[in-house]
Enzyme design. Structure first.
Site, short mmCIF file in Angstrom:
data_model
loop_
_atom_site.label_atom_id
_atom_site.label_comp_id
_atom_site.label_asym_id
_atom_site.label_seq_id
_atom_site.Cartn_x
_atom_site.Cartn_y
_atom_site.Cartn_z
N CYS A 177 -10.07 8.09 2.38
CA CYS A 177 -9.40 8.38 0.99
C CYS A 177 -9.52 9.62 0.72
O CYS A 177 -8.65 10.08 0.07
CB CYS A 177 -10.10 7.36 0.04
SG CYS A 177 -10.52 5.52 0.56
N HIS A 181 -7.29 12.43 -1.79
CA HIS A 181 -7.68 12.54 -2.93
C HIS A 181 -8.97 13.11 -3.38
O HIS A 181 -10.01 12.56 -4.28
CB HIS A 181 -7.92 10.97 -3.35
CG HIS A 181 -6.66 10.21 -3.46
ND1 HIS A 181 -5.72 10.44 -4.29
CD2 HIS A 181 -6.06 9.09 -2.71
CE1 HIS A 181 -4.46 9.88 -4.04
NE2 HIS A 181 -4.87 8.91 -2.99
N ARG A 225 -2.83 -1.70 -4.66
CA ARG A 225 -2.98 -0.47 -4.68
C ARG A 225 -4.07 0.00 -3.41
O ARG A 225 -3.91 0.87 -2.53
CB ARG A 225 -3.55 0.46 -5.86
CG ARG A 225 -3.60 1.96 -5.94
CD ARG A 225 -2.15 2.54 -5.73
NE ARG A 225 -2.23 2.97 -4.31
CZ ARG A 225 -1.40 3.79 -3.36
NH1 ARG A 225 -0.28 4.28 -4.22
NH2 ARG A 225 -1.15 4.20 -2.49
N CYS A 229 -2.97 1.74 0.14
CA CYS A 229 -3.61 3.12 0.64
C CYS A 229 -4.20 2.90 1.88
O CYS A 229 -3.65 3.58 3.01
CB CYS A 229 -4.62 3.51 -0.22
SG CYS A 229 -4.24 4.95 -1.57
#
Lengths: 268, 210
Positions: A177, A181, A225, A229
């Site tokens: 992730c 991010h 969501r 991802c």
């Protein structure tokens, strides 16, 4: 279907009415400004349908969800979403809104968990009860701020697990992730990426979900969501309501603490 | 002015949420994390090809452990292993067709759940890099590659360097953000040559003025 086309027409009319008056130099900003108009947000159709579903007697047990305890007591909806995820003693685990709604649908209404998981994300042209229920419950916290005290040891564990997974690299592209991010002010193609280790970015993201996705023609939830991802990261399908999904949502929501909810949101 | 500086400074200092600020956080062991990951993707029910996507190889495991900042000796070990395993084109030619390379750079298809395995997998370079100045939809996770070949005088050494970088970026910098396109067989050797041509062919839009 009919409601959707009415909304689309309203959206187009609003666009025409306001577009000429407030032309921006930046078409992307202009698009976002028009999307932000609450009267043009089809997400509210999901709020209304969710309200009806909440009160309706359904399932093998012919019960409504009115006795469902989302953390503040049976049937208390105001502010419940702004305090989730949290630990629930009856289930002995940390739950986000969707996991908790699923628990209530199974235990109060007698629905089959595997079926709820399979139908939680609507397909094009179809409807999901979960998406509507999430919109309804979350909207009852709109204007409130996220507060996630992490008092219970399992809440602390969920936060720590979420962070550990955020940095875990895997699959074909070696992505975690954090690949997308954990940096400030970056983009993937033209899409801006939030730095989820920062309160302001995490808050901007988390306070706008559930959200109406224009490109999906439906309202999407935070579980979606997360699944999306991982799909982009070339991972297998994330199990709906899994400990892993709730851990990530706990970590993200805690990082977003203090952010003011404005839901349902609307995004491209 | 002093107020503005102070405000900006305090905003910078106050913003990040640090795990250390939350009292009593437990340490998550690798075993605990991996168990949660396997459960989260219903590992036991997956086909072998999908199981492999979940299991970490040595590079992924080390880069996760050090959050992409391995100590020098670990970094050297990762870089050495990556370099040794690179397969170079048998005919020694590094440049393919820049037009095919451009298509691969724009293409983000492939390897997702539900994607057709018979269709060409893209390199998706534009997701992270600026390339031809005429393409405005580019990401900024990686550095700009505008004018890449021209800026390096189309040198043979630079071409080989980029071949290595695309094949396995850990051979250049351990725990790079960039995917290992060759090692993980995302792109074939021919595909990589097409992308190299997009970067190094003098006629490629990457090397032409806007």
């Amino acid at each position: 279907m009919r409601a959707r086309s009415i909304v689309a027409a309203c959206l187009a009319a609003t666009w025409l009415a306001t577009g000429a008056a407030a032309q921006s130099d930046n078409p992307v900003e202009e698009y976002r400004r028009l999307l932000a108009d609450p009267f043009a947000n089809p997400g509210y159709l999901f709020v209304d349908r969710g309200e009806a579903l909440w009160h309706q007697k359904r399932g093998p047990k012919n019960a409504s969800l009115e006795q469902c305890d989302l953390g503040l007591g049976p049937g208390v909806l105001e502010g419940a979403y702004a305090r989730l995820p949290r630990y629930f003693a009856d289930a002995d685990r940390v739950m986000d809104l969707e996991t908790r709604l699923m628990w209530c649908m199974v235990n109060l209404q007698g629905f089959d968990e595997a079926t709820i998981k399979k139908t939680a994300f609507s397909k094009r042209g179809g409807q999901s009860d979960m998406e509507a229920l999430v919109a309804y419950v979350a909207e009852k916290s709109s204007g409130m701020t996220f507060e996630i005290p992490l008092e219970h040891p399992k809440e602390k564990e969920a936060y720590a697990l979420g962070e550990a997974v955020f940095y875990r690299r895997s699959s074909y592209f070696d992505f975690s992730c954090s690949t997308c991010h954990s940096l400030d002010g970056r983009r993937i193609r033209l899409q801006e990426l939030g730095n989820m280790t920062r309160q302001e970015d995490a808050a901007r993201a988390m306070t706008s979900w559930p959200t109406y996705r224009v490109s999906h023609e439906t309202l999407r939830t935070m579980q979606h969501r997360m699944w999306d991802c991982f799909w982009q990261m070339r991972m297998p399908d994330l199990d709906y309501g899994s400990e892993l999904s709730v851990a990530l949502i706990t970590w993200l929501t805690k990082n977003a603490e203090g952010g003011e909810l404005a839901v349902p949101g609307i995004k491209r | 002015m002093r107020f503005v500086t102070a405000a900006a400074l305090s905003a910078c200092l106050a913003v990040p949420v640090l795990a250390a600020e939350i009292p009593g956080l437990p340490t998550i062991s690798v075993e605990r994390r991996e168990q949660a990951v396997r459960d989260g993707f219903r590992y036991d029910k997956l086909a072998p090809e999908l199981k492999a996507r979940i299991e970490q190889d040595d590079t992924q495991r080390l880069c996760t452990e050090y959050r992409n900042e391995p100590p020098p000796e670990v970094a050297a070990r990762i870089e050495k292993a990556a370099l040794e395993a690179i397969v170079f084109p048998e005919d020694g030619k590094f440049l393919g067709d820049w037009k095919k390379g451009e298509a691969l750079s724009l293409n983000g298809y492939g390897l997702r759940m539900g994607d057709d395995p018979k269709r060409q997998v893209g390199g998706n370079c534009y997701a992270c890099h600026e390339m031809a100045p005429t393409e405005l939809s580019y990401g900024t996770l990686g550095p700009s590659l505008k004018g890449y070949g021209k800026l390096r005088d189309f040198a043979q050494d630079a071409i080989k360097e980029v071949y290595i970088k695309i094949y396995n970026p850990n051979a250049t910098v351990a725990c790079s953000t960039m995917p290992r396109f060759g090692t993980k067989k995302i792109l074939s050797i021919d595909d990589i040559r097409h992308v190299l041509a997009f970067l190094f062919d003098p006629n490629s839009p990457v090397n032409r003025e806007e």
